[in-house]
Design an enzyme around this catalytic site. Structure first.
Site, PDB file in Angstrom:
ATOM      1  N   HIS A  25      -6.253 -19.333  12.785  1.00 40.46           N
ATOM      2  CA  HIS A  25      -7.641 -19.714  12.525  1.00 40.46           C
ATOM      3  C   HIS A  25      -8.403 -18.670  11.703  1.00 40.46           C
ATOM      4  O   HIS A  25      -9.071 -19.003  10.717  1.00 40.46           O
ATOM      5  CB  HIS A  25      -8.394 -19.976  13.826  1.00 40.46           C
ATOM      6  CG  HIS A  25      -9.858 -20.150  13.595  1.00 40.46           C
ATOM      7  ND1 HIS A  25     -10.394 -21.326  13.113  1.00 40.46           N
ATOM      8  CD2 HIS A  25     -10.884 -19.265  13.656  1.00 40.46           C
ATOM      9  CE1 HIS A  25     -11.684 -21.155  12.911  1.00 40.46           C
ATOM     10  NE2 HIS A  25     -12.018 -19.931  13.224  1.00 40.46           N
ATOM     11  N   ASP A  27       0.861  -1.172   0.000  1.00 40.01           N
ATOM     12  CA  ASP A  27       0.000   0.000   0.000  1.00 40.01           C
ATOM     13  C   ASP A  27       0.904   1.229   0.000  1.00 40.01           C
ATOM     14  O   ASP A  27       2.007   1.210   0.523  1.00 40.01           O
ATOM     15  CB  ASP A  27      -0.911  -0.010   1.228  1.00 40.01           C
ATOM     16  CG  ASP A  27      -1.967   1.070   1.144  1.00 40.01           C
ATOM     17  OD1 ASP A  27      -2.201   1.570   0.027  1.00 40.01           O
ATOM     18  OD2 ASP A  27      -2.552   1.427   2.173  1.00 40.01           O
ATOM     19  N   CYS A  38      -8.016 -26.146  10.478  1.00 36.60           N
ATOM     20  CA  CYS A  38      -6.731 -25.449  10.615  1.00 36.60           C
ATOM     21  C   CYS A  38      -5.944 -26.054  11.775  1.00 36.60           C
ATOM     22  O   CYS A  38      -6.482 -26.797  12.593  1.00 36.60           O
ATOM     23  CB  CYS A  38      -6.942 -23.953  10.839  1.00 36.60           C
ATOM     24  SG  CYS A  38      -7.368 -23.479  12.524  1.00 36.60           S
ATOM     25  N   CYS A  62      -7.517 -25.510  15.217  1.00 30.94           N
ATOM     26  CA  CYS A  62      -8.734 -26.277  15.485  1.00 30.94           C
ATOM     27  C   CYS A  62      -8.478 -27.783  15.577  1.00 30.94           C
ATOM     28  O   CYS A  62      -9.189 -28.496  16.268  1.00 30.94           O
ATOM     29  CB  CYS A  62      -9.785 -25.967  14.424  1.00 30.94           C
ATOM     30  SG  CYS A  62     -10.460 -24.302  14.615  1.00 30.94           S
ATOM     31  N   ASP A  91      -8.440  -6.861   1.165  1.00 34.82           N
ATOM     32  CA  ASP A  91      -7.532  -7.041   2.286  1.00 34.82           C
ATOM     33  C   ASP A  91      -8.131  -6.388   3.499  1.00 34.82           C
ATOM     34  O   ASP A  91      -9.013  -5.528   3.390  1.00 34.82           O
ATOM     35  CB  ASP A  91      -6.196  -6.349   2.001  1.00 34.82           C
ATOM     36  CG  ASP A  91      -6.332  -4.849   2.179  1.00 34.82           C
ATOM     37  OD1 ASP A  91      -6.970  -4.231   1.319  1.00 34.82           O
ATOM     38  OD2 ASP A  91      -5.845  -4.317   3.191  1.00 34.82           O
TER      39      ASP A  91
END
Length: 372
Positions: free
Chosen positions: A336, A93, A307, A310, A267
């Site tokens: 996560h 950016d 993930c 998890c 984003d």
RNA sequence: GUGAAUGUAGUGUUAGUGGUCAACACGCUGAUUUGUGGUGUCAGUACCAAGGGUUCGAAUCCCUUCAUUCACA
């Protein structure tokens, strides 16, 4: 051209686009969520961990890296990719938004922006040329034009002048760009919440012929309905054969709206920031892991998620880590949350492929709960 | 056993000597976070040891009890 967009197909049900973004550091399947790594790191995550959750492209920030450690240093290190050990695509950016959020520490003029460093109070002058010089040194695949992001609400006359200056700045950015063969420079459409101004901005920027376009100036505090309205009429103003990037959105509801309106990239710091404060996005809605109800909850953060966090840890354990302010809490919830948005992006692409994005959205909301 | 002192949020401190919201820190409970100014932000959380008096009105005055601490035996 370092950046090109390949349109694979459009969803017959929603009009969303499935595509491939070609960059010097690889292909990106779109629509895609891009994790934010402001200071040359997606907070708490190693590049290997980002790869593991199939991150395709990350963001970094010109202004922050200019202030520290300095773009010369990063150039010496061999560029941003080398410096941070990420070999995938990167987008930087320009610093326009950071300057905007500096608020009382800045002074905007036609030439550029004078601002005081939020690190040590030192004075700096940022111009379109300076932003591009820094971004050229950093060497990201996609670099952004230096723009002015007007606040909401703002007077129409102010927004018009601002957008016209953003166009002039965009031209200056293009002229200053030294690596057009290896870095693609995107223009940023402004114009606030005014349709004719958005049209004017889009038209002026398209004339400058950038390899991609962003929609800026949204998600700055305006009501959701208004944001969607502006998105709905602005997105179609952009060329079909170029990538479209909606800046600063990262909640599932906005992501659906973005995709449906033909946005390819987006984003947001949201998933990583809320992770560090103990909030997780799950298939059944957002949860605050600090809440007492999770004290003895030995289920994973999200039972529908696969993930690393998890698969191996319980809500009770993560809650304990969050309450104790343990570093691992930030790491696990960040993994996560990013995985959640990356899988959401993936599912959206899958749904576009099968012309059922609206059905998928409905299906998603049924579990997640409607968001106001 | 005798004398004295003290008892104010879950914890630790503290103001208050009859009368507007009883302070601070942490904890606890909840909310928030959108092109990141890295342990954030906001809100809530005490019927003043217990009981009984005096008074229009008591955390503040009186009595009893309980607890803790100190001194003397």
């Amino acid at each position: 051209m370092p950046i090109s967009y390949e349109l694979i197909k459009e969803c017959k049900q929603s009009g969303a686009r499935l595509g491939i973004l070609h960059t010097p550091h690889g292909e990106v399947e779109t629509p895609i969520f891009m994790p934010v790594g402001t200071k040359a790191t997606v907070k708490t995550m190693t590049p290997e961990e980002l790869k593991e959750i199939e991150t395709q492209i990350i963001l970094s920030n010109t202004l922050h890296l200019y202030l520290r450690p300095g773009h010369e240093l990063i150039e010496k290190a061999g560029g941003l990719h080398e410096f941070m050990h990420w070999d995938g695509p990167i987008l930087t950016d320009s610093g326009g938004f950071q300057v905007f959020s500096l608020d009382d520490l800045r002074d905007i003029s036609e030439e550029g922006v004078e601002f005081r460093s939020f690190i040590d109070g030192s004075k700096h002058f940022f111009t379109p040329e300076k932003s591009i010089e820094v971004q050229n040194a950093l060497g990201a695949d996609i670099i952004m034009a230096f723009d002015e992001c007007p606040p909401y609400p703002a007077e129409k006359e102010y927004v018009r002048k601002s957008l016209e200056m953003t166009t002039r700045w965009a031209k200056r950015c293009k002229d200053a760009h030294k690596n057009p063969d290896t870095q693609g420079l995107f223009g940023i459409v402004q114009g606030g919440m005014f349709r004719d101004l958005r049209e004017q901005s889009a038209k002026e920027l398209i004339e400058l012929d950038f390899p991609g376009y962003a929609i800026g100036g949204l998600s700055v505090g305006e009501p959701k309905d208004l944001m969607i309205e502006v998105l709905e009429y602005t997105a179609p103003m952009l060329p079909k054969d170029k990538p479209r990037y909606l800046m600063g959105i990262g909640t599932p509801d906005y992501i659906f709206e973005a995709a449906i309106n033909g946005i390819d990239m987006f984003d947001c710091v949201y998933p990583t920031r809320i992770a560090r404060n103990g909030t997780a996005m799950t298939s059944t809605g957002r949860i605050n892991l600090k809440n007492a109800q999770f004290k003895e909850d030995f289920k994973p953060i999200d039972e529908a998620c696969d993930c690393y966090a998890c698969k191996n840890y319980t809500r009770a354990y993560v809650r304990h880590l969050v309450k104790e302010n343990e570093i691992l809490a930030s790491r696990l919830v960040t993994i996560h949350n990013l995985n959640f948005l990356l899988r959401l992006s993936e599912n959206i692409r899958e749904a576009i492929k099968e012309d059922r994005l609206l059905d998928y959205k409905e299906e998603f909301y049924k579990k997640y709960g409607y968001i106001e």
